[in-house]
Motif scaffolding. Structure first.
Motif, mmCIF file in Angstrom:
data_model
loop_
_atom_site.group_PDB
_atom_site.id
_atom_site.type_symbol
_atom_site.label_atom_id
_atom_site.label_comp_id
_atom_site.label_asym_id
_atom_site.label_seq_id
_atom_site.Cartn_x
_atom_site.Cartn_y
_atom_site.Cartn_z
ATOM 1 N N GLU A 31 0.860 -1.186 0.000
ATOM 2 C CA GLU A 31 0.000 0.000 0.000
ATOM 3 C C GLU A 31 0.884 1.220 0.000
ATOM 4 O OE1 GLU A 31 -3.045 0.377 2.961
ATOM 5 O OE2 GLU A 31 -3.608 -1.731 2.771
ATOM 6 N N GLY A 32 0.673 2.087 -0.968
ATOM 7 C CA GLY A 32 1.430 3.334 -1.016
ATOM 8 C C GLY A 32 2.941 3.130 -1.079
ATOM 9 N N GLY A 90 10.000 -4.044 -18.539
ATOM 10 C CA GLY A 90 10.339 -2.715 -18.051
ATOM 11 C C GLY A 90 10.437 -1.721 -19.193
ATOM 12 N N LYS A 91 10.347 -0.446 -18.845
ATOM 13 C CA LYS A 91 10.359 0.585 -19.903
ATOM 14 C C LYS A 91 11.669 0.596 -20.677
ATOM 15 C CE LYS A 91 11.690 4.384 -16.891
ATOM 16 N NZ LYS A 91 11.261 5.574 -16.200
ATOM 17 N N THR A 154 9.418 -2.682 -6.187
ATOM 18 C CA THR A 154 9.623 -1.918 -7.403
ATOM 19 C C THR A 154 8.658 -0.739 -7.457
ATOM 20 O OG1 THR A 154 9.711 -1.980 -9.809
ATOM 21 C CG2 THR A 154 8.102 -3.418 -8.771
ATOM 22 N N ALA A 155 9.144 0.359 -7.967
ATOM 23 C CA ALA A 155 8.281 1.525 -8.180
ATOM 24 C C ALA A 155 7.541 1.376 -9.504
ATOM 25 C CB ALA A 155 9.121 2.802 -8.184
ATOM 26 N N GLU A 156 8.020 0.471 -10.357
ATOM 27 C CA GLU A 156 7.456 0.243 -11.689
ATOM 28 C C GLU A 156 6.890 -1.163 -11.795
ATOM 29 O OE1 GLU A 156 9.585 0.716 -15.509
ATOM 30 O OE2 GLU A 156 10.464 2.435 -14.475
ATOM 31 N N VAL A 157 5.649 -1.346 -11.419
ATOM 32 C CA VAL A 157 5.025 -2.667 -11.474
ATOM 33 C C VAL A 157 4.704 -3.003 -12.927
ATOM 34 C CG1 VAL A 157 2.975 -3.996 -10.785
ATOM 35 C CG2 VAL A 157 4.101 -2.485 -9.139
ATOM 36 N N HIS A 170 5.575 -7.250 -5.782
ATOM 37 C CA HIS A 170 6.406 -7.043 -6.974
ATOM 38 C C HIS A 170 7.700 -6.342 -6.563
ATOM 39 C CE1 HIS A 170 3.329 -8.303 -9.915
ATOM 40 N NE2 HIS A 170 2.555 -8.073 -8.863
ATOM 41 N N MET A 171 8.813 -7.018 -6.877
ATOM 42 C CA MET A 171 10.128 -6.558 -6.428
ATOM 43 C C MET A 171 11.137 -6.635 -7.565
ATOM 44 S SD MET A 171 10.276 -8.406 -2.685
ATOM 45 C CE MET A 171 9.750 -10.005 -3.185
#
Length: 175
Positions: A31-32, A90-91, A154-157, A170-171
């Protein structure tokens, strides 16, 4: 004595040897951008037949697509295994996913998981990945294993993986 080796498509049948059961004291939710701990207190059984067949199909699908599987064997019995996906994510397309990772109940806490992860990591590096993406089951044991191995939230799920398993944690692991 435990012996390690690359696994083949035919080895999917050995997945039936894995006893994924465990007592789950706690589970986690995100969460958050933070992990929240929740008391659970229940036994998780091993796979039923439909789950087992789905897992074997997933294993085969990853290998057909160019993925890599590595297993720990006690004689002819599979004690644990890990599967590295082949699809870059990933991007920046610099992440490979740890798609499957299991160690049978009686073989846990003996270094087998770490040895398998070391090999999965080595293979990911050889494929020029910069990160391992881990979509971990939310159990305390799994999250702590990956955290001790160096995973961080991860900040990018990855949306595709999140849709498949929204309860997962998600890590990422920097390689």
């Amino acid at each position: 004595m435990i012996r390690y080796r690359t696994m083949t498509m035919e080895d999917a049948e050995f997945i039936a040897h894995i006893d994924r059961s465990e007592y789950i004291e706690k589970v986690y939710r995100t969460e958050g951008g933070r992990i929240q701990e929740i008391q659970a207190g229940h036994e998780c059984p091993t796979w039923d037949l439909p789950d087992l067949e789905e897992l074997k199909a997933r294993f085969r699908e990853q290998l057909r697509g160019g993925g890599y599987a590595y297993g720990a064997f006690d004689g002819t019995r599979l004690a644990g295994f890990g599967v590295l996906g082949s699809k870059f994510r990933g991007k920046n397309l610099n992440q490979l996913q740890v798609d499957l990772m299991y160690v049978s109940r009686v073989y846990r806490r003996q270094g087998i998981g770490r040895t398998i992860m070391d090999e999965v990591k080595r293979e990911a590096i050889s494929r020029r990945a910069e990160y391992l993406y881990v979509s971990s089951t939310e159990t305390q044991s799994a999250v702590q294993f990956y955290t001790h191995y160096g995973s961080r939230l991860t900040a990018e799920v990855e949306e595709e993986l999140y849709q498949l398993e929204p309860e997962d944690i998600h890590m990422m692991i920097k390689l």
